[in-house]
Scaffold this motif. Structure first.
Motif, PDB file in Angstrom:
ATOM      1  N   ASP A 181     -15.235   1.917  13.558  1.00  0.00           N
ATOM      2  CA  ASP A 181     -15.900   2.556  12.489  1.00  0.00           C
ATOM      3  C   ASP A 181     -16.290   3.933  12.476  1.00  0.00           C
ATOM      4  N   ALA A 182     -15.681   4.525  11.324  1.00  0.00           N
ATOM      5  CA  ALA A 182     -15.819   5.938  11.327  1.00  0.00           C
ATOM      6  C   ALA A 182     -17.201   6.506  11.453  1.00  0.00           C
ATOM      7  N   ALA A 227      -9.783   6.626   9.625  1.00  0.00           N
ATOM      8  CA  ALA A 227      -9.414   5.733   8.491  1.00  0.00           C
ATOM      9  C   ALA A 227      -7.880   5.959   8.350  1.00  0.00           C
ATOM     10  N   THR A 228      -7.306   5.594   9.522  1.00  0.00           N
ATOM     11  CA  THR A 228      -5.706   5.897   9.550  1.00  0.00           C
ATOM     12  C   THR A 228      -4.993   4.970   8.662  1.00  0.00           C
ATOM     13  N   TYR A 287       0.732  -1.298  -0.194  1.00  0.00           N
ATOM     14  CA  TYR A 287      -0.121   0.017   0.014  1.00  0.00           C
ATOM     15  C   TYR A 287       0.843   1.342   0.040  1.00  0.00           C
ATOM     16  N   ALA A 308      -7.650  11.145   5.880  1.00  0.00           N
ATOM     17  CA  ALA A 308      -6.779  11.291   4.412  1.00  0.00           C
ATOM     18  C   ALA A 308      -7.072  10.231   3.657  1.00  0.00           C
ATOM     19  N   PHE A 309      -7.607  10.459   2.615  1.00  0.00           N
ATOM     20  CA  PHE A 309      -7.931   9.342   1.365  1.00  0.00           C
ATOM     21  C   PHE A 309      -8.902   8.430   1.840  1.00  0.00           C
ATOM     22  N   ARG A 325       0.011  15.181   2.820  1.00  0.00           N
ATOM     23  CA  ARG A 325      -0.125  15.086   4.089  1.00  0.00           C
ATOM     24  C   ARG A 325       0.685  16.139   4.952  1.00  0.00           C
ATOM     25  N   ASP A 373      -9.132   2.688  12.620  1.00  0.00           N
ATOM     26  CA  ASP A 373      -9.630   2.122  11.061  1.00  0.00           C
ATOM     27  C   ASP A 373     -10.378   0.849  11.368  1.00  0.00           C
ATOM     28  N   PHE A 374     -10.897   0.627  10.284  1.00  0.00           N
ATOM     29  CA  PHE A 374     -11.756  -0.808  10.345  1.00  0.00           C
ATOM     30  C   PHE A 374     -11.252  -1.924   9.887  1.00  0.00           C
TER      31      PHE A 374
HETATM   32  C1  LIG Z   1      -6.935   4.869   1.142  1.00  0.00           C
HETATM   33  S1  LIG Z   1      -6.729   4.379   2.746  1.00  0.00           S
HETATM   34  C2  LIG Z   1      -6.177   5.872   3.701  1.00  0.00           C
HETATM   35  C3  LIG Z   1      -5.136   5.671   4.570  1.00  0.00           C
HETATM   36  C4  LIG Z   1      -4.424   6.698   5.283  1.00  0.00           C
HETATM   37  N1  LIG Z   1      -5.218   7.745   5.909  1.00  0.00           N
HETATM   38  C5  LIG Z   1      -3.392   7.377   4.136  1.00  0.00           C
HETATM   39  O1  LIG Z   1      -3.398   8.663   4.244  1.00  0.00           O
HETATM   40  O2  LIG Z   1      -2.829   6.767   3.476  1.00  0.00           O
HETATM   41  C6  LIG Z   1      -8.460   4.445   3.295  1.00  0.00           C
HETATM   42  C7  LIG Z   1      -8.779   3.567   4.796  1.00  0.00           C
HETATM   43  O3  LIG Z   1     -10.047   3.767   5.371  1.00  0.00           O
HETATM   44  C8  LIG Z   1     -10.772   2.958   6.006  1.00  0.00           C
HETATM   45  N2  LIG Z   1     -11.930   3.051   6.055  1.00  0.00           N
HETATM   46  C9  LIG Z   1     -12.841   2.903   5.052  1.00  0.00           C
HETATM   47  N3  LIG Z   1     -14.008   3.087   5.466  1.00  0.00           N
HETATM   48  C10 LIG Z   1     -13.984   3.376   7.027  1.00  0.00           C
HETATM   49  C11 LIG Z   1     -14.882   3.108   8.124  1.00  0.00           C
HETATM   50  N4  LIG Z   1     -16.002   3.454   7.789  1.00  0.00           N
HETATM   51  N5  LIG Z   1     -14.368   3.196   9.227  1.00  0.00           N
HETATM   52  C12 LIG Z   1     -13.066   3.197   9.723  1.00  0.00           C
HETATM   53  N6  LIG Z   1     -12.018   2.865   8.757  1.00  0.00           N
HETATM   54  C13 LIG Z   1     -12.419   3.094   6.928  1.00  0.00           C
HETATM   55  C14 LIG Z   1     -10.007   1.674   5.081  1.00  0.00           C
HETATM   56  O4  LIG Z   1     -10.000   0.482   6.044  1.00  0.00           O
HETATM   57  C15 LIG Z   1      -8.576   2.115   4.874  1.00  0.00           C
HETATM   58  O5  LIG Z   1      -7.395   1.612   5.534  1.00  0.00           O
END
Ligand SMILES: C[S@@+](CC[C@H](N)C(=O)[O-])C[C@H]1O[C@@H](n2cnc3c(N)ncnc32)[C@H](O)[C@@H]1O
Length: 250
Positions: A121-122, A70-71, A35, A138-139, A51, A93-94
């Motif tokens: 969960d967010a 969503a770390t 990733y 972020a993203f 960032r 994060d989930f």
């Molecule tokens: C593209 S990654 C971004 C990770 C990081 N923030 C970065 O800057 O690279 C998106 C993340 O969002 C998390 N995610 C998506 N929906 C979520 C939710 N409802 N609750 C918690 N995490 C979530 C995913 O598991 C994933 O790790």
């Protein structure tokens, strides 16, 4: 050798919120290994600058607590530890696989006393009201179908006067650039990603989710509709990414 995944994902505009969330869970459970590498490669390392720009706009004056929603692999949280040395961070994060990868990086830097990971969960943040100076994502918001609900939760847990920050990719408006970027997103990026990931369709999802994400002004309106004020947006790298900032009213 890990098994290659051959799933094909439907477009986000043709599925329910539940299907979208299920897809996101599967994707982030399977692309963890490369990733960070793919983030750097596919953005030509701009993701680091985006960032950093976000973290420079954060203000920690009262609680010195930051929530990273969503770390993922914790890159934004790590940048906060670097630029704001007095902060403590909750990183949520989930996807267990993403959290594990993030926790490994935090351990390598010996930052366990600064960053605590939470599986959650967010849409249902396990924190009291008015707890953090800043909540950022972020993203991540692109992957959460009910954006308004996620923003409301972030607003709930920040202090009055606190910041809600969203760093996200958008599809550019300018026709020529839009066409070029569309070629990059739908052809070049997935074929580059194919050599590195065991779930190549995840990068088709990435393209599709960017192309269907609200425009920057529409996203500002969503932020305003959650009750945030002083909404600002900053275009980064020709507007392929934006930082959105809103304040919780006093
Ligand atoms: C593209 S990654 C971004 C990770 C990081 N923030 C970065 O800057 O690279 C998106 C993340 O969002 C998390 N995610 C998506 N929906 C979520 C939710 N409802 N609750 C918690 N995490 C979530 C995913 O598991 C994933 O790790």
């Amino acid at each position: 050798m890990e098994k290659r995944i051959t799933t094909r994902y439907k477009s986000v505009d043709s599925i329910t919120e539940t299907e979208h969330t299920g897809m996101v869970k599967e994707i982030f459970g399977t692309i963890t290994k490369r990733y960070d590498l793919l983030n750097r490669l596919l953005s030509l390392r701009r993701d680091i600058a985006w960032r950093r720009f976000t973290v420079r706009h954060m203000h920690f004056n009262r609680t010195h607590r930051y929530l990273d929603v969503a770390t993922g692999t914790a890159d934004l949280a790590l940048e906060v530890t670097r630029l704001h040395p007095q902060t403590t961070i909750a990183a949520l994060d989930f996807a267990r696989e993403m959290i594990n990868a993030g926790a490994k990086k935090v351990e390598e830097r010996n930052l366990q006393s600064r960053i605590t990971f939470i599986m959650g969960d967010a849409l249902n943040l396990p924190f009291p009201d008015n707890h953090f100076d800043v909540a950022g994502i972020a993203f991540g918001i692109r992957n959460i179908p009910n954006r308004m609900a996620a923003l409301k939760e972030m607003k709930r847990v920040v202090i009055p006067g606190g910041q809600v920050m969203v760093l996200e990719m958008h599809f550019p408006r300018q026709p020529l650039f839009r066409n070029l970027y569309s070629l990059y997103l739908t052809y070049l990026m997935p074929s580059l990603a194919r050599s590195f990931t065991r779930n190549p369709a995840a990068y088709l999802y990435l393209a599709d989710s960017i192309m269907h994400f609200p425009s920057p002004p529409d996203f500002s309106r969503i932020m305003k509709d959650t009750g945030l004020i002083t909404i600002q947006r900053y275009p980064l790298t020709l507007g392929i990414t934006y930082l959105h900032v809103g304040i919780k009213p006093e």
